[in-house]
Design a protein around this motif. Structure first.
Motif, short mmCIF file in Angstrom:
data_model
loop_
_atom_site.label_atom_id
_atom_site.label_comp_id
_atom_site.label_asym_id
_atom_site.label_seq_id
_atom_site.Cartn_x
_atom_site.Cartn_y
_atom_site.Cartn_z
N LEU A 128 38.12 29.36 34.16
CA LEU A 128 39.13 29.03 35.16
C LEU A 128 40.33 28.32 34.53
N SER A 129 40.09 27.51 33.50
CA SER A 129 41.20 26.82 32.83
C SER A 129 42.12 27.82 32.12
N ILE A 130 41.53 28.78 31.43
CA ILE A 130 42.34 29.79 30.75
C ILE A 130 43.03 30.68 31.78
N LEU A 131 42.32 30.99 32.88
CA LEU A 131 42.93 31.77 33.96
C LEU A 131 44.14 31.03 34.53
N LEU A 132 44.02 29.72 34.75
CA LEU A 132 45.13 28.92 35.27
C LEU A 132 46.31 28.95 34.30
N PHE A 133 46.03 28.87 33.01
CA PHE A 133 47.11 28.95 32.01
C PHE A 133 47.80 30.30 32.09
N GLY A 134 47.02 31.37 32.27
CA GLY A 134 47.61 32.69 32.43
C GLY A 134 48.52 32.77 33.64
N LEU A 135 48.09 32.18 34.76
CA LEU A 135 48.92 32.17 35.97
C LEU A 135 50.19 31.36 35.75
N SER A 136 50.09 30.29 34.97
CA SER A 136 51.28 29.49 34.70
C SER A 136 52.28 30.26 33.84
N MET A 137 51.78 31.16 32.99
CA MET A 137 52.68 32.03 32.22
C MET A 137 53.40 33.01 33.15
N ILE A 138 52.66 33.52 34.14
CA ILE A 138 53.29 34.40 35.13
C ILE A 138 54.34 33.63 35.91
N ARG A 140 56.23 31.46 34.77
CA ARG A 140 57.42 31.40 33.91
C ARG A 140 58.00 32.78 33.64
N LYS A 141 57.56 33.77 34.43
CA LYS A 141 58.06 35.17 34.35
C LYS A 141 57.62 35.90 33.09
N LYS A 142 56.62 35.37 32.39
CA LYS A 142 56.04 36.07 31.25
C LYS A 142 54.80 36.81 31.74
N ILE A 143 55.06 37.89 32.48
CA ILE A 143 54.01 38.54 33.28
C ILE A 143 52.96 39.20 32.39
N ILE A 144 53.39 39.98 31.40
CA ILE A 144 52.43 40.71 30.55
C ILE A 144 51.52 39.73 29.80
N ALA A 145 52.15 38.75 29.15
CA ALA A 145 51.37 37.74 28.42
C ALA A 145 50.43 36.99 29.36
N GLY A 146 50.94 36.64 30.55
CA GLY A 146 50.13 35.92 31.53
C GLY A 146 48.92 36.72 31.98
N ILE A 163 38.89 36.10 41.44
CA ILE A 163 40.11 35.34 41.73
C ILE A 163 41.33 36.08 41.23
N LEU A 164 41.25 36.62 40.02
CA LEU A 164 42.40 37.34 39.45
C LEU A 164 42.76 38.55 40.30
#
Length: 342
Positions: A128-138, A140-146, A163-164
């Motif tokens: 969930l922590s890594i998932l949250l970091f991915g959502l935070s990248m999204i 910031r509009k870094k959708i693919i990386a997120g 959840i994803l």
């Protein structure tokens, strides 16, 4: 980067180490599942004989065994991974509101399920922590990386994939009416899975693989209690998500609102097992302080209620989080005997 921003980053790093030590330096009698992770460190064949875990988590354990000098350091490293990704997520979410970044990070680690995540639900906490970091990248509009990071996080505990999937629905479906219909479908599907043998039928129908086997491992279980209690349970999910959608009707780009709605939907969808649903709600505890301190939230409150009431909102938000901190400490100290020695 301004000097004040560098200082905030240093403070965030210090807090990361501090929280990791607080939760990570412990003996195996603190946290119901901690003994399992001690066993994973000491017995190299435990995944073949005792524990069924996702391949990526087994790989992580094998790497950390080589880095750790003892079992205590191994637990510390597992804790550090989840804490560092939450810290990075805080930094991304608070990029435009840096004055709240450190406060949000402190509040997150005072929430009850966050404490549980660090001392008990370790594997799912990392996911969930890594998932949250991915959502935070999204965010910031870094959708693919997120999306790649979020999917990677799900590989440590497959339940996070629910959840994803729910989040992606709210993110890509831009119609508010479609979101409301989707909410109804999520909640109705969860109720169907819980109140009937449908989950067992679905488990028998789907092709067997590691993902479906893990997601449907709870298919034979259901929420205890009368049908009326179950209906009330799902009605609450529906009401909470509907309130979020109403608040976010004009702010469809706000990833935090979409993540909260997706988390609630995922919990409703998998509520044929209450434990699995409760563990998913860990994501809610990670998001609530972020949501309260978002610039968009403050602007929304100010537009609806005026600047004076907006300031009162900030004070009430902080008081709410402090109260949750005190209640969570008392609750978990009594129920789980978490001798945190604060």
């Amino acid at each position: 980067m301004r000097k004040s921003d560098k200082i905030k980053d240093i403070l965030l790093a210090v807090q990361t180490i501090g929280f990791t030590c607080l939760y990570g330096i412990r003996t195996c009698d603190i946290g119901h599942d901690t003994i399992s992770y001690y066993t994973m460190y000491k017995e190299k064949d435990c995944f073949q004989t005792k524990y069924a875990v996702e391949p990526n988590f087994a790989l992580l354990v094998s790497v950390l065994r080589k880095l750790a000098v003892n079992a205590e350091m191994f637990i510390w490293l597992l804790c550090f991974i989840s804490v560092i990704f939450i810290a990075l997520a805080c930094r991304n979410f608070m990029l435009e509101c840096r004055q709240n970044m450190n406060l949000v990070f402190v509040l997150i680690f005072c929430m009850p399920y966050t404490i549980l995540m660090q001392v008990n639900v370790v594997r799912q906490g990392i996911a969930l922590s890594i998932l949250l970091f991915g959502l935070s990248m999204i965010y910031r509009k870094k959708i693919i990386a997120g999306l790649i990071i979020a999917a990677w996080g799900c590989s440590f505990h497959y339940s996070a994939a629910v959840i994803l999937i729910a989040f992606l629905f709210f993110y890509f479906i831009k119609s508010w009416k479609a979101d409301c219909i989707g909410t109804l479908v999520f909640v109705a599907a969860g109720f169907l899975m819980s109140a009937t043998p449908f989950a067992s039928w679905l488990a028998a129908w789907l092709p067997s693989n590691s993902l479906t086997d893990r997601l449907l491992v709870y298919a034979g279980e259901s929420i205890s209690g009368h049908m009326g209690i179950k209906m009330l349970y799902y009605l609450c999910y529906f009401i909470f998500i509907s309130i979020l959608l109403m608040l976010n009707k004009k702010e469809k780009s706000n990833v935090v609102y979409q993540a909260v709605a997706g988390t609630l939907s995922a919990a409703a969808l998998i509520s044929f097992n209450p434990l699995a649903a409760a563990r998913m709600v860990i994501m809610m505890d990670l998001l609530i302080p972020v949501l309260l301190m978002q610039p968009e939230t403050a602007a929304m409150v100010e537009n609806k209620f005026g600047a004076k009431l907006s300031r009162i909102y900030w004070y009430l938000a902080i008081v709410l989080c402090v109260l949750v901190f005190l209640v969570s400490l008392a609750t978990y100290t009594m129920r789980f005997n978490l001798n945190l020695h604060l």
